[in-house]
Enzyme design. Structure first.
Site, PDB file in Angstrom:
ATOM      1  N   GLY A 178      35.911  28.334 -63.784  1.00 28.96           N
ATOM      2  CA  GLY A 178      36.438  26.969 -63.862  1.00 28.96           C
ATOM      3  C   GLY A 178      37.282  26.636 -62.642  1.00 28.96           C
ATOM      4  O   GLY A 178      37.439  27.446 -61.728  1.00 28.96           O
ATOM      5  N   GLY A 188      32.513  25.984 -66.867  1.00 28.37           N
ATOM      6  CA  GLY A 188      32.683  26.612 -65.548  1.00 28.37           C
ATOM      7  C   GLY A 188      31.385  26.553 -64.758  1.00 28.37           C
ATOM      8  O   GLY A 188      30.302  26.324 -65.312  1.00 28.37           O
ATOM      9  N   ASP A 208      31.290  35.182 -73.702  1.00 27.93           N
ATOM     10  CA  ASP A 208      32.071  34.219 -74.477  1.00 27.93           C
ATOM     11  C   ASP A 208      33.227  34.985 -75.135  1.00 27.93           C
ATOM     12  O   ASP A 208      33.002  35.846 -75.992  1.00 27.93           O
ATOM     13  CB  ASP A 208      31.151  33.595 -75.535  1.00 27.93           C
ATOM     14  N   VAL A 209      34.453  34.668 -74.731  1.00 30.30           N
ATOM     15  CA  VAL A 209      35.603  35.465 -75.178  1.00 30.30           C
ATOM     16  C   VAL A 209      35.942  35.269 -76.660  1.00 30.30           C
ATOM     17  O   VAL A 209      36.839  35.948 -77.176  1.00 30.30           O
ATOM     18  CB  VAL A 209      36.877  35.196 -74.336  1.00 30.30           C
ATOM     19  N   GLY A 238      44.253  41.468 -78.409  1.00 29.06           N
ATOM     20  CA  GLY A 238      43.834  42.778 -78.919  1.00 29.06           C
ATOM     21  C   GLY A 238      43.461  43.714 -77.780  1.00 29.06           C
ATOM     22  O   GLY A 238      43.828  44.900 -77.772  1.00 29.06           O
ATOM     23  N   ALA A 296      47.384  30.595 -70.450  1.00 32.12           N
ATOM     24  CA  ALA A 296      47.497  29.235 -69.916  1.00 32.12           C
ATOM     25  C   ALA A 296      47.771  28.278 -71.056  1.00 32.12           C
ATOM     26  O   ALA A 296      46.905  28.003 -71.875  1.00 32.12           O
ATOM     27  CB  ALA A 296      46.200  28.844 -69.210  1.00 32.12           C
ATOM     28  N   TYR A 331      42.588  20.272 -78.701  1.00 28.54           N
ATOM     29  CA  TYR A 331      43.106  20.964 -77.520  1.00 28.54           C
ATOM     30  C   TYR A 331      44.589  21.290 -77.698  1.00 28.54           C
ATOM     31  O   TYR A 331      45.011  22.441 -77.550  1.00 28.54           O
ATOM     32  CB  TYR A 331      42.911  20.069 -76.302  1.00 28.54           C
ATOM     33  N   THR A 343      47.115  19.265 -62.724  1.00 28.71           N
ATOM     34  CA  THR A 343      46.888  19.986 -61.471  1.00 28.71           C
ATOM     35  C   THR A 343      45.595  19.477 -60.849  1.00 28.71           C
ATOM     36  O   THR A 343      44.673  19.100 -61.570  1.00 28.71           O
ATOM     37  CB  THR A 343      46.798  21.498 -61.747  1.00 28.71           C
ATOM     38  N   ARG A 345      38.518  13.507 -65.751  1.00 25.68           N
ATOM     39  CA  ARG A 345      39.925  13.435 -65.377  1.00 25.68           C
ATOM     40  C   ARG A 345      40.127  12.406 -64.266  1.00 25.68           C
ATOM     41  O   ARG A 345      39.209  12.102 -63.508  1.00 25.68           O
ATOM     42  CB  ARG A 345      40.455  14.814 -64.977  1.00 25.68           C
TER      43      ARG A 345
HETATM   44  N1  UDP Z   1      42.566   7.593 -66.495  1.00 25.15           N
HETATM   45  C1  UDP Z   1      42.230   6.380 -65.949  1.00 25.15           C
HETATM   46  N2  UDP Z   1      40.960   6.213 -65.449  1.00 25.15           N
HETATM   47  C2  UDP Z   1      40.010   7.195 -65.462  1.00 25.15           C
HETATM   48  C3  UDP Z   1      40.373   8.454 -66.014  1.00 25.15           C
HETATM   49  C4  UDP Z   1      41.669   8.618 -66.529  1.00 25.15           C
HETATM   50  O1  UDP Z   1      43.048   5.451 -65.901  1.00 25.15           O
HETATM   51  O2  UDP Z   1      38.883   6.950 -64.998  1.00 25.15           O
HETATM   52  C5  UDP Z   1      43.940   7.791 -67.028  1.00 25.15           C
HETATM   53  C6  UDP Z   1      44.032   8.405 -68.425  1.00 25.15           C
HETATM   54  O3  UDP Z   1      43.914   7.425 -69.433  1.00 25.15           O
HETATM   55  C7  UDP Z   1      45.418   9.036 -68.378  1.00 25.15           C
HETATM   56  C8  UDP Z   1      45.569   9.452 -66.903  1.00 25.15           C
HETATM   57  O4  UDP Z   1      44.611   8.696 -66.177  1.00 25.15           O
HETATM   58  O5  UDP Z   1      46.411   8.101 -68.706  1.00 25.15           O
HETATM   59  C9  UDP Z   1      45.327  10.939 -66.674  1.00 25.15           C
HETATM   60  O6  UDP Z   1      44.132  11.264 -67.293  1.00 25.15           O
HETATM   61  P1  UDP Z   1      43.495  12.726 -67.232  1.00 25.15           P
HETATM   62  O7  UDP Z   1      42.306  12.720 -68.140  1.00 25.15           O
HETATM   63  O8  UDP Z   1      43.272  13.082 -65.804  1.00 25.15           O
HETATM   64  O9  UDP Z   1      44.631  13.710 -67.741  1.00 25.15           O
HETATM   65  P2  UDP Z   1      45.588  13.732 -69.026  1.00 25.15           P
HETATM   66  O10 UDP Z   1      45.535  12.409 -69.759  1.00 25.15           O
HETATM   67  O11 UDP Z   1      45.102  14.856 -69.853  1.00 25.15           O
HETATM   68  O12 UDP Z   1      46.910  13.946 -68.403  1.00 25.15           O
END
Ligand code: UDP
Length: 331
Positions: free
Chosen positions: A14, A40, A60-61, A106, A118, A149, A179, A190
């Site tokens: 990943g 990944g 697969d862990v 374990g 993490a 999650y 990050t 993201r």
């Molecule tokens: N976000 C956004 N446009 C996108 C993707 C994400 O505005 O195309 C926003 C999302 O709603 C959040 C922020 O960006 O408020 C960060 O989102 P991400 O999924 O990166 O991380 P997380 O919410 O888990 O911090």
């Protein structure tokens, strides 16, 4: 010559796992890189395959983990890690954060190895305390879309601490804040790969909500250094690692537009359910206990990350664009 330290890294293919592999291979550890390749990508670690202190194990862990011989350290980083991923594979997300960590603990106990797990700023949920200190217990919706999650990560912390107190296992818990850097997946949903991908494809940038929600972005090299220091420290309590430089998503979109030189605009879409309104790490503990703080500011980190995405083959940019957020976005 002293024998090499041996480290097992789960989630090794990943984004974060692959940078950890690079780091520990360079430090002359023997790295066992484990991944089941659900999220990944082998491309992230294939440059390490020729090295004699690196081995890859497709596993697969959530199933029993076997490692021959001694083992000094385990880094448990296997997990889907973006809202889109854990929406697509919620059960695997819960399993890797429960059965997966149980197998790792374990194994650590059997080998007398030190384990670092993490965890995430998501344990704070949509936080009512700002910035977030490690002593804050969080504000999490267990049955919302992020619950699979967030609760898996909270369980990971609980079982890790239980192995520490009940079995005396050497454990470390890192709470990782947003990050970014090279090798993020363009299609993981993201915000950074979404915005840069859109800019490079000449599409408008999609801001969810009104863009006033904040995040604090840490460059991956800084994070890896913080993890290294935590692993070698004697701190068994959770430690935040992240960059406190906070920015609204609206301003972040403007930064990406400037960085990429695109003439695209921003467009607004509905805010995902339970999307945290603010997030910023309090890193006092990391500063005091680990003598750590981030060195790479957003301008430099974004430049490096942009260079990576620009270097990707054109077809990778075009085939990864569109997701169906409908189930995820309700309000
Ligand atoms: N976000 C956004 N446009 C996108 C993707 C994400 O505005 O195309 C926003 C999302 O709603 C959040 C922020 O960006 O408020 C960060 O989102 P991400 O999924 O990166 O991380 P997380 O919410 O888990 O911090």
């Amino acid at each position: 010559m002293a024998a090499r330290k041996k480290i097992l890294i789960t989630g090794a293919a990943g984004f974060l796992g692959s940078h950890l592999c690079d780091f520990y291979v360079k430090k002359d550890f023997h790295v066992i890189a484990m991944d089941n390749l659900i999220t990944g990508r082998l491309e992230n670690i294939e440059h390490l395959f020729p090295l004699d202190n690196f081995e890859f194990c497709n596993h697969d862990v959530t199933n029993f983990i076997h490692v021959t011989g001694k083992l000094d350290y385990i880094l448990h980083f296997a997990s889907p890690a973006s809202p889109i991923d854990y929406l697509k594979i919620p059960i695997q997300t819960l399993k890797v954060g429960s059965l997966g960590i149980h197998n790792c603990l374990g194994l650590a106990k059997a080998k007398n190895a030190r384990l670092l797990v993490a965890s995430t700023s998501e344990v704070y949920g949509d936080p009512e305390v700002h910035p977030q200190t490690e002593s804050y217990w969080g504000h999490v919706n267990p049955v919302g879309p992020r619950g699979v999650y967030d609760e898996a990560k909270r369980f990971q912390e609980a079982i890790t601490m239980a192995y520490h107190t009940f079995h005396g296992l050497e454990t470390r818990i890192v709470r990782i804040f947003n990050t970014y850097g090279p090798r993020m997946r363009l299609n993981d949903g993201r915000v950074l790969p979404a915005f840069i991908g859109q800019a490079l494809r000449g599409e408008d940038l999609t801001i969810f909500g009104d863009g006033s929600q904040t995040r604090s972005f840490c460059y991956v090299d800084d994070l890896v250094e913080g993890i290294y220091r935590l692993l070698l420290s004697d701190c068994t309590e959770p430690v935040n690692i992240g960059n406190p430089s906070e920015i609204s998503i609206g301003d972040f979109a403007e930064e990406i537009i400037k960085l990429t030189g695109t003439d695209q605009k921003v467009i607004y879409k509905d805010l995902p359910v339970d999307d945290p309104k603010q997030r910023q790490p309090d890193i006092t503990k990391a500063k005091v206990l680990l003598n750590w703080e981030p060195q790479i500011d957003r301008e430099e980190g974004l430049k490096r990350t942009h260079a990576y995405f620009k270097s990707l083959p054109k077809d990778e940019l075009t085939t990864t664009a569109h997701y169906n957020f409908d189930k995820y976005i309700i309000r």
